[in-house]
Motif scaffolding. Structure first.
Motif, PDB file in Angstrom:
ATOM      1  N   TYR A 174       0.406  -0.872   0.005  1.00  0.00           N
ATOM      2  CA  TYR A 174       0.057   0.458   0.077  1.00  0.00           C
ATOM      3  C   TYR A 174       0.560   1.619  -0.160  1.00  0.00           C
ATOM      4  O   TYR A 174       0.888   2.402  -0.684  1.00  0.00           O
ATOM      5  CB  TYR A 174      -0.860   0.215   1.641  1.00  0.00           C
ATOM      6  CG  TYR A 174      -2.081   1.410   0.968  1.00  0.00           C
ATOM      7  CD1 TYR A 174      -2.925   0.923   0.104  1.00  0.00           C
ATOM      8  CD2 TYR A 174      -2.195   1.780   2.550  1.00  0.00           C
ATOM      9  CE1 TYR A 174      -3.652   2.579   0.173  1.00  0.00           C
ATOM     10  CE2 TYR A 174      -2.776   2.821   1.907  1.00  0.00           C
ATOM     11  CZ  TYR A 174      -4.133   2.584   1.261  1.00  0.00           C
ATOM     12  OH  TYR A 174      -4.906   4.195   0.588  1.00  0.00           O
ATOM     13  N   TRP A 175       1.675   1.339   0.692  1.00  0.00           N
ATOM     14  CA  TRP A 175       3.129   2.661   1.201  1.00  0.00           C
ATOM     15  C   TRP A 175       3.600   2.736  -0.888  1.00  0.00           C
ATOM     16  O   TRP A 175       3.831   3.951  -0.949  1.00  0.00           O
ATOM     17  CB  TRP A 175       3.510   1.953   1.775  1.00  0.00           C
ATOM     18  CG  TRP A 175       4.469   3.791   2.551  1.00  0.00           C
ATOM     19  CD1 TRP A 175       5.282   3.695   2.180  1.00  0.00           C
ATOM     20  CD2 TRP A 175       3.599   4.478   3.072  1.00  0.00           C
ATOM     21  NE1 TRP A 175       5.660   5.238   2.469  1.00  0.00           N
ATOM     22  CE2 TRP A 175       5.167   5.807   3.227  1.00  0.00           C
ATOM     23  CE3 TRP A 175       2.397   4.652   3.447  1.00  0.00           C
ATOM     24  CZ2 TRP A 175       4.656   7.120   3.881  1.00  0.00           C
ATOM     25  CZ3 TRP A 175       2.411   5.801   4.010  1.00  0.00           C
ATOM     26  CH2 TRP A 175       3.559   7.198   4.048  1.00  0.00           C
ATOM     27  N   HIS A 176       4.080   2.133  -1.499  1.00  0.00           N
ATOM     28  CA  HIS A 176       4.269   1.835  -2.334  1.00  0.00           C
ATOM     29  C   HIS A 176       3.904   1.856  -3.608  1.00  0.00           C
ATOM     30  O   HIS A 176       4.219   3.321  -3.786  1.00  0.00           O
ATOM     31  CB  HIS A 176       5.555   0.786  -2.593  1.00  0.00           C
ATOM     32  CG  HIS A 176       6.457   0.188  -1.838  1.00  0.00           C
ATOM     33  ND1 HIS A 176       7.535   0.893  -1.874  1.00  0.00           N
ATOM     34  CD2 HIS A 176       7.088  -1.232  -1.783  1.00  0.00           C
ATOM     35  CE1 HIS A 176       9.038   0.866  -1.220  1.00  0.00           C
ATOM     36  NE2 HIS A 176       8.391  -0.890  -0.944  1.00  0.00           N
ATOM     37  N   PHE A 177       2.471   1.568  -3.068  1.00  0.00           N
ATOM     38  CA  PHE A 177       1.879   2.768  -4.556  1.00  0.00           C
ATOM     39  C   PHE A 177       1.189   3.837  -4.343  1.00  0.00           C
ATOM     40  O   PHE A 177       1.305   4.709  -4.869  1.00  0.00           O
ATOM     41  CB  PHE A 177      -0.276   1.473  -4.062  1.00  0.00           C
ATOM     42  CG  PHE A 177      -1.159   1.850  -4.733  1.00  0.00           C
ATOM     43  CD1 PHE A 177      -1.062   2.096  -6.510  1.00  0.00           C
ATOM     44  CD2 PHE A 177      -2.123   2.826  -3.926  1.00  0.00           C
ATOM     45  CE1 PHE A 177      -3.045   2.841  -6.395  1.00  0.00           C
ATOM     46  CE2 PHE A 177      -3.331   3.016  -4.968  1.00  0.00           C
ATOM     47  CZ  PHE A 177      -3.786   3.446  -5.658  1.00  0.00           C
ATOM     48  N   LEU A 178       1.468   4.298  -2.823  1.00  0.00           N
ATOM     49  CA  LEU A 178       0.832   5.385  -2.869  1.00  0.00           C
ATOM     50  C   LEU A 178       1.478   6.604  -3.016  1.00  0.00           C
ATOM     51  O   LEU A 178       1.665   7.496  -3.755  1.00  0.00           O
ATOM     52  CB  LEU A 178       0.654   5.618  -1.168  1.00  0.00           C
ATOM     53  CG  LEU A 178      -0.909   5.491  -0.955  1.00  0.00           C
ATOM     54  CD1 LEU A 178      -0.799   5.193   1.015  1.00  0.00           C
ATOM     55  CD2 LEU A 178      -1.674   5.816  -1.378  1.00  0.00           C
ATOM     56  N   GLY A 179       2.880   6.199  -2.949  1.00  0.00           N
ATOM     57  CA  GLY A 179       3.957   6.386  -3.675  1.00  0.00           C
ATOM     58  C   GLY A 179       4.524   7.193  -5.310  1.00  0.00           C
ATOM     59  O   GLY A 179       3.938   8.074  -5.741  1.00  0.00           O
ATOM     60  N   GLY A 180       4.097   5.686  -5.163  1.00  0.00           N
ATOM     61  CA  GLY A 180       4.345   5.588  -7.312  1.00  0.00           C
ATOM     62  C   GLY A 180       2.278   6.451  -7.453  1.00  0.00           C
ATOM     63  O   GLY A 180       3.362   7.109  -8.723  1.00  0.00           O
ATOM     64  N   LEU A 181       1.498   6.430  -7.109  1.00  0.00           N
ATOM     65  CA  LEU A 181       0.251   7.287  -6.920  1.00  0.00           C
ATOM     66  C   LEU A 181       0.601   8.639  -6.751  1.00  0.00           C
ATOM     67  O   LEU A 181      -0.011   9.408  -7.509  1.00  0.00           O
ATOM     68  CB  LEU A 181      -1.084   6.996  -6.169  1.00  0.00           C
ATOM     69  CG  LEU A 181      -2.063   8.098  -6.928  1.00  0.00           C
ATOM     70  CD1 LEU A 181      -2.829   7.297  -7.902  1.00  0.00           C
ATOM     71  CD2 LEU A 181      -3.155   7.724  -5.917  1.00  0.00           C
ATOM     72  N   TRP A 182       1.442   8.582  -6.445  1.00  0.00           N
ATOM     73  CA  TRP A 182       1.718  10.380  -6.044  1.00  0.00           C
ATOM     74  C   TRP A 182       2.893  10.775  -7.627  1.00  0.00           C
ATOM     75  O   TRP A 182       2.818  11.917  -7.713  1.00  0.00           O
ATOM     76  CB  TRP A 182       2.660  10.682  -4.359  1.00  0.00           C
ATOM     77  CG  TRP A 182       3.136  12.196  -4.724  1.00  0.00           C
ATOM     78  CD1 TRP A 182       4.338  12.199  -4.920  1.00  0.00           C
ATOM     79  CD2 TRP A 182       2.113  13.487  -4.927  1.00  0.00           C
ATOM     80  NE1 TRP A 182       4.500  14.033  -5.090  1.00  0.00           N
ATOM     81  CE2 TRP A 182       3.260  14.459  -4.831  1.00  0.00           C
ATOM     82  CE3 TRP A 182       1.081  13.705  -5.146  1.00  0.00           C
ATOM     83  CZ2 TRP A 182       2.337  16.029  -5.149  1.00  0.00           C
ATOM     84  CZ3 TRP A 182       0.293  14.634  -4.963  1.00  0.00           C
ATOM     85  CH2 TRP A 182       1.381  15.759  -4.980  1.00  0.00           C
ATOM     86  N   LEU A 183       3.979   9.885  -7.095  1.00  0.00           N
ATOM     87  CA  LEU A 183       4.686   9.842  -8.807  1.00  0.00           C
ATOM     88  C   LEU A 183       3.555  11.003 -10.114  1.00  0.00           C
ATOM     89  O   LEU A 183       4.176  11.614  -9.959  1.00  0.00           O
ATOM     90  CB  LEU A 183       5.706   9.161  -8.355  1.00  0.00           C
ATOM     91  CG  LEU A 183       6.947   9.392  -7.733  1.00  0.00           C
ATOM     92  CD1 LEU A 183       7.834   8.929  -7.505  1.00  0.00           C
ATOM     93  CD2 LEU A 183       7.126  10.840  -7.050  1.00  0.00           C
ATOM     94  N   TYR A 184       2.781  10.000  -9.966  1.00  0.00           N
ATOM     95  CA  TYR A 184       2.319   9.711 -11.582  1.00  0.00           C
ATOM     96  C   TYR A 184       0.982  10.625 -11.519  1.00  0.00           C
ATOM     97  O   TYR A 184       1.313  12.034 -12.108  1.00  0.00           O
ATOM     98  CB  TYR A 184       1.092   8.504 -11.372  1.00  0.00           C
ATOM     99  CG  TYR A 184       0.178   8.552 -12.203  1.00  0.00           C
ATOM    100  CD1 TYR A 184       0.052   8.897 -13.850  1.00  0.00           C
ATOM    101  CD2 TYR A 184      -1.437   9.671 -12.143  1.00  0.00           C
ATOM    102  CE1 TYR A 184      -0.805   9.094 -15.283  1.00  0.00           C
ATOM    103  CE2 TYR A 184      -2.047   9.276 -13.105  1.00  0.00           C
ATOM    104  CZ  TYR A 184      -2.108   9.346 -14.058  1.00  0.00           C
ATOM    105  OH  TYR A 184      -3.092   9.508 -14.768  1.00  0.00           O
ATOM    106  N   LEU A 185       0.942  11.620 -10.284  1.00  0.00           N
ATOM    107  CA  LEU A 185       0.057  12.965 -10.145  1.00  0.00           C
ATOM    108  C   LEU A 185       1.291  14.241  -9.986  1.00  0.00           C
ATOM    109  O   LEU A 185       0.540  14.352 -11.321  1.00  0.00           O
ATOM    110  CB  LEU A 185      -0.781  12.658  -8.498  1.00  0.00           C
ATOM    111  CG  LEU A 185      -2.050  11.729  -8.879  1.00  0.00           C
ATOM    112  CD1 LEU A 185      -2.046  12.121  -7.120  1.00  0.00           C
ATOM    113  CD2 LEU A 185      -3.014  12.189  -9.824  1.00  0.00           C
ATOM    114  N   PHE A 186       1.902  13.822  -9.848  1.00  0.00           N
ATOM    115  CA  PHE A 186       2.832  14.559  -9.771  1.00  0.00           C
ATOM    116  C   PHE A 186       3.403  15.067 -11.308  1.00  0.00           C
ATOM    117  O   PHE A 186       3.311  16.551 -11.420  1.00  0.00           O
ATOM    118  CB  PHE A 186       3.969  14.786  -8.354  1.00  0.00           C
ATOM    119  CG  PHE A 186       4.712  15.981  -8.681  1.00  0.00           C
ATOM    120  CD1 PHE A 186       4.689  17.405  -8.307  1.00  0.00           C
ATOM    121  CD2 PHE A 186       6.414  15.660  -9.353  1.00  0.00           C
ATOM    122  CE1 PHE A 186       5.803  18.497  -8.486  1.00  0.00           C
ATOM    123  CE2 PHE A 186       7.314  17.274  -9.075  1.00  0.00           C
ATOM    124  CZ  PHE A 186       6.958  18.307  -8.622  1.00  0.00           C
TER     125      PHE A 186
END
Length: 193
Positions: A174-186
């Motif tokens: 879940y944590w890696h997913f949230l990090g990847g999701l933020w990098l995508y959004l950014f």
């Protein structure tokens, strides 16, 4: 009778997955779909015109670095748990939690910077989309920090170690997913603001 027995002997075993992990993956897929819909709506609405041009706050670069580093500290926690290095596990979880909280504080300051630039939630849809995308991610990150704290408490109770990795693996995913999701959004916001 022998034919039926021969048929069942050749049957393959079903693929098994822990039900909690399966539920986590379903949740992740639903979150991906929500953000895919929002970013698609962003592009469609932007093409219609009447779109506010604004500069993204510089603090978003810092928060992106924080979330990236937190993935490394989370991997450190995972590795420590697999090796039964329980003191390092606890330290890595505390550090990752601090990075998660620092990210959330940084997101708050990015909203303050947006208000200083006259970019508001109401008014132009450009600002609305930015607040919704970053705010929805922040809500999910809050749930990630709560999950980290639960795992940290479990580690103090010696419920996380090499023989009991299920909760740890879910938290890491879940944590890696949230990090990847933020990098995508950014990256999306950098390319489309």
């Amino acid at each position: 009778m022998e034919e039926k027995l021969a048929f069942t002997e050749g049957a393959e075993q079903p693929i098994a997955m822990n039900p909690k992990k399966f539920a986590l993956w379903l949740f992740i897929v639903s979150v991906v779909m929500i953000f895919a819909a929002l970013t698609s709506a962003f592009i469609v609405r932007q093409a219609e015109g009447n779109w506010l041009d604004y500069e993204l706050p510089q603090i978003l670069w810092i928060t992106s670095g924080i979330i990236l580093v937190s993935s490394f500290t989370m991997h450190w926690a995972y590795t420590a748990a697999r090796k039964d290095q329980l003191q390092q596990l606890k330290l890595a979880l505390v550090v990752t939690s601090i990075f998660g909280l620092a990210f959330l504080v940084g997101q708050w300051y990015s909203w303050v910077a947006l208000v200083d630039r006259d970019v508001y939630f109401v008014g132009n849809p450009a600002g609305s989309f930015l607040y919704v995308l970053t705010g929805l991610h922040a809500v999910h990150l809050i749930s990630g920090v709560i999950f980290l704290i639960i795992v940290l408490i479990s580690s103090f109770r010696y419920k996380i170690h090499s023989k009991r990795m299920n909760t740890m693996e879910m938290c890491v995913t879940y944590w890696h997913f949230l990090g990847g999701l933020w990098l995508y959004l950014f990256m999306f916001l950098l390319l489309n603001h």
